[in-house]
Design a protein around this motif. Structure first.
Motif: not given
Length: 135
Positions: A133, A128-130, A125, A7, A71
């Motif tokens: 996701r 990548r994370w929202w 951020a 990861k 991803h």
């Protein structure tokens, strides 16, 4: 290789790809901003808006197909999240434009410094994370 190491490695290469693609996207934004500014002498906020529109379309293409390839999810929901996540960038860049050009009366080129150095970091951020996701 452990799952944690894999990861971290994935995150590292996403950051590298994000940096390369971000330079392409931000360079395109800058080119549109400067072109409209120098050819029309339009308001810097108009230049910002046109630069944003071109950059956000290019950004979705590059980030969805290259930066975050493999991803997270794609599809209509991810597209909507991408354009929603890009909204803070246009607001932030409008703020830099107002502060540096309108308020502080600095040369128009100075707005590019925070647009290149601060705005992209804040958006990684979100992307990548929202936006992209993992389900």
């Amino acid at each position: 290789m452990t799952a944690t190491a894999a990861k971290r490695r994935e995150l590292f290469w996403q950051l590298v790809r994000y940096g390369v693609n971000g330079c392409i996207v931000t360079g395109t934004y800058t080119a549109v901003f400067v072109l409209i500014d120098s050819m029309t002498h339009a308001s810097p906020q108009i230049c910002n808006a046109f630069g944003y529109l071109v950059a956000v379309m290019l950004g979705y293409f590059l980030h969805s197909r290259v930066t975050f390839k493999g991803h997270g999810e794609r599809g209509r929901a991810a597209q909507i999240r991408f354009f929603a996540a890009s909204f803070p960038s246009v607001v932030l860049n409008a703020g830099w434009t107002w502060l540096l050009i309108s308020r502080l009366q600095l040369p128009h080129w100075t707005v590019q410094v925070p647009i290149w150095c601060i705005t992209p970091i804040l958006l990684f951020a979100l992307n990548r994370w929202w936006v992209f996701r993992e389900a």
